[in-house]
Design an enzyme around this catalytic site. Structure first.
Site, PDB file in Angstrom:
ATOM      1  CG  ASN A   7      14.022 133.606  33.943  1.00 51.38           C
ATOM      2  OD1 ASN A   7      13.359 132.282  33.611  1.00 51.38           O
ATOM      3  ND2 ASN A   7      15.179 133.778  33.934  1.00 51.38           N
ATOM      4  CD  GLU A  55      18.086 135.650  31.198  1.00 54.31           C
ATOM      5  OE1 GLU A  55      18.860 135.724  30.358  1.00 54.31           O
ATOM      6  OE2 GLU A  55      18.139 135.394  32.420  1.00 54.31           O
ATOM      7  CG  ASN A  56      15.514 142.758  25.614  1.00 54.16           C
ATOM      8  OD1 ASN A  56      16.391 143.378  25.249  1.00 54.16           O
ATOM      9  ND2 ASN A  56      14.529 142.549  24.935  1.00 54.16           N
ATOM     10  CB  ALA A  57      20.169 141.795  23.762  1.00 53.36           C
ATOM     11  CE1 TYR A  71      22.692 140.993  28.449  1.00 49.59           C
ATOM     12  CE2 TYR A  71      24.304 141.129  30.142  1.00 49.59           C
ATOM     13  CZ  TYR A  71      24.025 140.656  29.029  1.00 49.59           C
ATOM     14  OH  TYR A  71      25.102 139.917  28.319  1.00 49.59           O
ATOM     15  CB  CYS A  88      11.749 138.010  37.869  1.00 54.28           C
ATOM     16  SG  CYS A  88      13.197 138.903  38.450  1.00 54.28           S
ATOM     17  CD  GLU A 122      10.050 135.378  41.189  1.00 52.34           C
ATOM     18  OE1 GLU A 122      10.612 135.305  40.161  1.00 52.34           O
ATOM     19  OE2 GLU A 122      10.910 134.706  42.197  1.00 52.34           O
ATOM     20  CB  CYS A 160      14.814 139.591  43.163  1.00 52.66           C
ATOM     21  SG  CYS A 160      13.554 140.629  41.996  1.00 52.66           S
ATOM     22  CB  CYS A 211       9.983 139.455  42.483  1.00 50.52           C
ATOM     23  SG  CYS A 211      10.396 139.307  40.702  1.00 50.52           S
TER      24      CYS A 211
END
Ligand code: THU
Length: 157
Positions: free
Chosen positions: A61, A63-65, A67, A72, A74, A112, A115
């Site tokens: 995964n 992530e980024n500021a 969000y 993910c 997958e 999720c 995915c």
């Protein structure tokens, strides 16, 4: 009116019971958690996809500021796998995760909904089941196909 049921078959096993390829996928998925970029959730997920050309593609995964811009594990893995080897068919995917305490989860994390939707399309392209291995601290859940995780999936073909 007719009442119907949808069920998801799965097995619970452990690492020693797996085939060498399954073990390799589990190892790669676990390893990928250490390359997750998860400064916000601190939930580290790794995925490893086996292709029918012998390659294994991993993702974690990211992530980024902002969000929702994150991705993910997958989807990192499946989009890269198909971008890199568009002709190859997926045969299996393993997913492992470490929680905010950095420990492997007792009950494995499961992909999720988004995915599952992405993966089911690659399963459809493959034309056969793509086995899903969900990796916990000890237990490994084996689901025979992505579709088993996403009944009534949306597909255009
Ligand atoms: N995450 C995954 O990588 N895979 C999943 O199937 C569920 C959630 C990530 C997204 C986010 O970076 C973090 O886990 C917490 O939700």
């Amino acid at each position: 009116m007719k009442a119907l049921d949808v069920t998801t078959p799965y097995q619970i096993t452990d690492y020693n019971e797996l085939s060498p390829l399954q073990q390799k996928l589990v190892d790669e998925a676990k390893d990928a958690t250490f390359r997750a970029y998860a400064p916000y959730s601190k939930f580290k997920v790794g995925a490893a996809i086996a292709l029918d050309n012998g390659e294994i593609i991993v993702g974690s995964n990211q992530e980024n500021a902002a969000y929702p811009s994150g991705t993910c594990a997958e989807r990192s893995a499946c989009y890269y796998a198909h971008a890199r080897y568009p002709e190859a068919k997926f045969t299996a995917i393993a997913v492992a995760a470490r929680g905010t305490d950095d420990r492997w989860l007792t009950v494995p994390a499961s992909p999720c909904g988004a995915c599952r939707q992405a993966l089911v399309e690659y399963e459809t392209l493959a034309g056969h089941n793509v086995e899903v291995l969900l990796v916990g601290e000890k237990d490994i859940y084996i689901i025979p196909s992505v579709r088993a995780l996403l009944p009534f999936a949306f597909t255009e073909f």
